[in-house]
Design a protein around this motif. Structure first.
Motif, PDB file in Angstrom:
ATOM      1  N   HIS A 148      47.662  30.702  40.834  1.00  0.00           N
ATOM      2  CA  HIS A 148      46.261  30.287  40.736  1.00  0.00           C
ATOM      3  C   HIS A 148      46.137  28.765  40.905  1.00  0.00           C
ATOM      4  CE1 HIS A 148      42.121  30.346  39.531  1.00  0.00           C
ATOM      5  NE2 HIS A 148      42.385  29.411  38.640  1.00  0.00           N
ATOM      6  N   ALA A 149      47.008  28.038  40.179  1.00  0.00           N
ATOM      7  CA  ALA A 149      46.917  26.571  40.199  1.00  0.00           C
ATOM      8  C   ALA A 149      47.107  26.012  41.617  1.00  0.00           C
ATOM      9  CB  ALA A 149      47.968  25.989  39.264  1.00  0.00           C
ATOM     10  N   LEU A 150      47.957  26.645  42.395  1.00  0.00           N
ATOM     11  CA  LEU A 150      48.241  26.126  43.748  1.00  0.00           C
ATOM     12  C   LEU A 150      47.414  26.846  44.814  1.00  0.00           C
ATOM     13  CD1 LEU A 150      52.141  25.765  43.585  1.00  0.00           C
ATOM     14  CD2 LEU A 150      50.436  23.974  43.297  1.00  0.00           C
ATOM     15  N   SER A 151      46.560  27.759  44.352  1.00  0.00           N
ATOM     16  CA  SER A 151      45.700  28.512  45.271  1.00  0.00           C
ATOM     17  C   SER A 151      46.525  29.273  46.325  1.00  0.00           C
ATOM     18  CB  SER A 151      44.707  27.540  45.936  1.00  0.00           C
ATOM     19  OG  SER A 151      43.707  28.243  46.581  1.00  0.00           O
ATOM     20  N   LEU A 152      47.497  30.051  45.843  1.00  0.00           N
ATOM     21  CA  LEU A 152      48.423  30.726  46.764  1.00  0.00           C
ATOM     22  C   LEU A 152      47.872  32.049  47.310  1.00  0.00           C
ATOM     23  CD1 LEU A 152      51.851  30.168  44.923  1.00  0.00           C
ATOM     24  CD2 LEU A 152      50.693  28.685  46.569  1.00  0.00           C
ATOM     25  N   THR A 153      46.838  32.553  46.669  1.00  0.00           N
ATOM     26  CA  THR A 153      46.329  33.865  47.077  1.00  0.00           C
ATOM     27  C   THR A 153      45.711  33.799  48.473  1.00  0.00           C
ATOM     28  OG1 THR A 153      45.754  34.172  44.774  1.00  0.00           O
ATOM     29  CG2 THR A 153      44.874  35.795  46.318  1.00  0.00           C
ATOM     30  N   LEU A 154      46.091  34.761  49.302  1.00  0.00           N
ATOM     31  CA  LEU A 154      45.454  34.875  50.625  1.00  0.00           C
ATOM     32  C   LEU A 154      44.222  35.756  50.440  1.00  0.00           C
ATOM     33  CD1 LEU A 154      48.696  35.401  52.742  1.00  0.00           C
ATOM     34  CD2 LEU A 154      47.194  33.400  52.812  1.00  0.00           C
ATOM     35  N   ASP A 155      43.098  35.093  50.179  1.00  0.00           N
ATOM     36  CA  ASP A 155      41.903  35.860  49.813  1.00  0.00           C
ATOM     37  C   ASP A 155      41.025  36.188  51.021  1.00  0.00           C
ATOM     38  OD1 ASP A 155      40.902  33.413  50.458  1.00  0.00           O
ATOM     39  OD2 ASP A 155      40.286  32.872  48.429  1.00  0.00           O
ATOM     40  N   GLY A 156      41.542  35.887  52.207  1.00  0.00           N
ATOM     41  CA  GLY A 156      40.787  36.228  53.408  1.00  0.00           C
ATOM     42  C   GLY A 156      39.876  35.115  53.900  1.00  0.00           C
ATOM     43  N   GLU A 157      39.598  34.139  53.043  1.00  0.00           N
ATOM     44  CA  GLU A 157      38.722  33.028  53.444  1.00  0.00           C
ATOM     45  C   GLU A 157      39.485  32.017  54.299  1.00  0.00           C
ATOM     46  OE1 GLU A 157      35.426  32.758  52.686  1.00  0.00           O
ATOM     47  OE2 GLU A 157      35.698  34.785  51.900  1.00  0.00           O
ATOM     48  N   ALA A 158      38.778  31.368  55.224  1.00  0.00           N
ATOM     49  CA  ALA A 158      39.400  30.289  56.003  1.00  0.00           C
ATOM     50  C   ALA A 158      39.451  29.022  55.154  1.00  0.00           C
ATOM     51  CB  ALA A 158      38.606  30.049  57.275  1.00  0.00           C
ATOM     52  N   THR A 159      40.386  28.137  55.484  1.00  0.00           N
ATOM     53  CA  THR A 159      40.540  26.870  54.743  1.00  0.00           C
ATOM     54  C   THR A 159      40.503  25.734  55.756  1.00  0.00           C
ATOM     55  OG1 THR A 159      42.018  28.057  53.241  1.00  0.00           O
ATOM     56  CG2 THR A 159      42.044  25.669  53.089  1.00  0.00           C
ATOM     57  N   SER A 160      39.738  24.714  55.473  1.00  0.00           N
ATOM     58  CA  SER A 160      39.627  23.603  56.429  1.00  0.00           C
ATOM     59  C   SER A 160      40.963  22.864  56.513  1.00  0.00           C
ATOM     60  CB  SER A 160      38.547  22.621  55.975  1.00  0.00           C
ATOM     61  OG  SER A 160      39.005  21.953  54.818  1.00  0.00           O
ATOM     62  N   GLU A 161      41.101  22.070  57.592  1.00  0.00           N
ATOM     63  CA  GLU A 161      42.335  21.303  57.798  1.00  0.00           C
ATOM     64  C   GLU A 161      42.591  20.380  56.602  1.00  0.00           C
ATOM     65  OE1 GLU A 161      42.828  20.311  62.009  1.00  0.00           O
ATOM     66  OE2 GLU A 161      43.230  18.284  61.292  1.00  0.00           O
ATOM     67  N   GLU A 162      41.537  19.726  56.167  1.00  0.00           N
ATOM     68  CA  GLU A 162      41.674  18.767  55.057  1.00  0.00           C
ATOM     69  C   GLU A 162      42.090  19.487  53.770  1.00  0.00           C
ATOM     70  OE1 GLU A 162      38.023  16.935  53.891  1.00  0.00           O
ATOM     71  OE2 GLU A 162      38.970  14.954  53.923  1.00  0.00           O
TER      72      GLU A 162
END
Ligand code: ABU
Length: 460
Positions: free
Chosen positions: A35-49
């Motif tokens: 959770h702390a490192l946001s490792l879950t692949l929740d299907g949402e895209a993530t910006s480059e930044e």
């Protein structure tokens, strides 16, 4: 340069600076880390930044395998020349099955095989080899060649309906030997663990007796594995004496030099591998003592034709240009294969033979230093003599497992434990060349301090 790559180099710099600063780095608790490192692949895209921020966070949470606090594994610390070439390899994205797609890297790999066969002692032009994804797989291939030599029909027909083929290794050999016997259909049960002497070296006379006893029972001895640098004690089985048994009994000799093979590059230390030229096959992991990134493993053999005979398979969709000597895929366990050769070649080219020997010398000097300090400390006790870069010791009365756990939790050091003659000991590995004698002195002080605390808390 893409912003991704620029940021990546910044992360690498920050990581190096943090490790160089030598601050304690407690091992993060696994619970909650996802959770702390946001490792879950929740299907949402993530910006480059946002992604580069995540990468930086993951880098911070990733244990250091270099610096002055890492003694846990048979590898540790990296040589910059090897890292540079490895980064380029990633960008080249070659696959090492054909000259057509890997070009000069096929020649580089062949040159490493040639040079390493020379170090093992094979006559010029006699040896050959293949790269594997780690030492366990190099041992698998060595065992497989041995199995084929004794039971040539097994490649096509398997092992159905024949007497079991026996494998012999020391009682302190790497666990991959039994695992590989299982994988090859030879059966884990048919691996004989041969008695060792007080320093953890296979006793050749016990090997000879075991082979003869098995033959008398109607079983078929096939392969002997001599270990050059055992995992816990760093012990070297006496290869020459074991080769005498193999020759007399018609057995394949595989040397597991995954760890200690690198001592072949040191003019005096190579004595520990006396007889290596008599090995039918030889596993060697430069990623252990040579400071190249994982993984970098070779299976070398005195019978290179056996590799092609076993692994060669017609694939007209792949092998389209050049003859087989330029297409390593014709003698590899893998099809698509990453380039693990370039990093080692770059390091060897940079340091030369003398530089590589000097690296080994520094590792052995660290080992001698640690052993001497342990001898001097009344609260510590050596368990056997150090061998290769391994020093086994204990703080008498305090469980070694607990000491290792507390050191890791506090971020003071990563050091592992192993079993010697039935008891858990601290296994100090000094292959990490970021570590200095001062780091080692501090480590021993930390161990004494933790041992004292544990004894006071009743853990003893
Ligand atoms: N493959 C070697 C075992 C792992 C280690 O002790 O470093």
């Amino acid at each position: 340069m893409s912003p991704f790559l620029r940021e990546t180099f910044a992360i690498i710099e920050a990581r190096s600076a943090r490790i160089d600063a030598d601050d304690p780095a407690p091992l993060p608790e696994p619970v909650g880390l996802s959770h702390a490192l946001s490792l879950t692949l929740d299907g949402e895209a993530t910006s480059e930044e946002a992604l580069t921020e995540l990468l930086a966070g993951i880098s911070e949470a990733t244990p250091a395998t270099g610096g002055g606090r890492f003694y846990n594994q048979l590898f540790g610390s990296l040589e910059p020349a090897a890292v540079a070439a490895e980064l380029l390899s990633v960008v080249f994205n070659s696959s090492m099955y054909t000259y057509k797609v890997a070009g000069p890297h096929v020649l580089i790999e062949a040159e490493l095989v040639r040079r390493m066969c020379e170090a093992v002692g094979y006559a010029p032009g006699e040896g050959g080899g293949a790269m594997t994804p780690g030492g366990s797989m190099a041992n698998l291939l060595g065992l497989r060649l041995g199995r084929n030599a004794i039971a040539p029909e097994s490649r096509e027909l398997g092992l159905y309906g024949r007497a079991p083929l026996l494998v012999y290794c020391s009682a302190e050999a790497h666990y991959s030997i039994a695992k590989n016997a299982g994988l090859l259909g030879m059966g884990r049960r048919y691996v004989r663990a041969i008695e060792v002497d007080g320093q953890g070296r296979m006793r050749p006379e016990a090997l000879r007796e075991a082979v003869r006893a098995d033959r008398a029972r109607g079983l078929q001895p096939a392969v002997v594995v001599a270990t050059a640098g055992t995992t816990v004690r760093g012990a070297f089985d006496p290869i020459d004496a074991i080769a005498d048994v193999c020759e007399a009994e018609g057995l394949w000799l595989h040397v597991d030099g995954a760890y200690g093979g690198t001592l072949l590059l040191h003019p005096e230390a190579r004595e520990a591998l006396q007889g290596s030229a008599r090995a039918d096959s030889f596993a060697w992991n430069p990623h252990k003592m040579m400071g190249v990134p994982l993984s970098c493993s070779f299976l070398l053999t005195r019978h290179p034709e056996a590799l092609a005979e076993d692994l060669g398979t017609a694939a007209s969709y792949l092998f389209q240009l050049h003859d087989d000597t330029l297409n390593p895929g014709t003698r590899s366990m893998q099809c698509g294969r990453r380039n693990d050769a370039f990093k080692l070649w770059a390091l060897w080219k940079h340091l030369g033979d003398a530089g590589l020997a000097e690296r080994v010398e520094r590792q052995l000097a660290l080992t001698r230093h640690a052993a001497e300090r342990i001898r001097q400390h009344p609260g510590l006790q050596l368990v056997g003599e150090p061998s290769c870069a391994n020093t086994c010791f204990e703080a008498p009365g305090v469980p070694s497992e607990e000491i290792c756990r507390v050191l890791a939790e506090r971020g003071l050091a990563m050091i592992g434990h192993g079993r010697v003659e039935g008891r858990a000991v601290l296994r100090l590995v000094t292959v990490n060349l970021d570590a200095t004698t001062e780091h080692l002195d501090r480590l021993l002080e930390d161990i004494l301090q933790v041992a004292e605390e544990l004894a006071g808390a009743g853990a003893a």
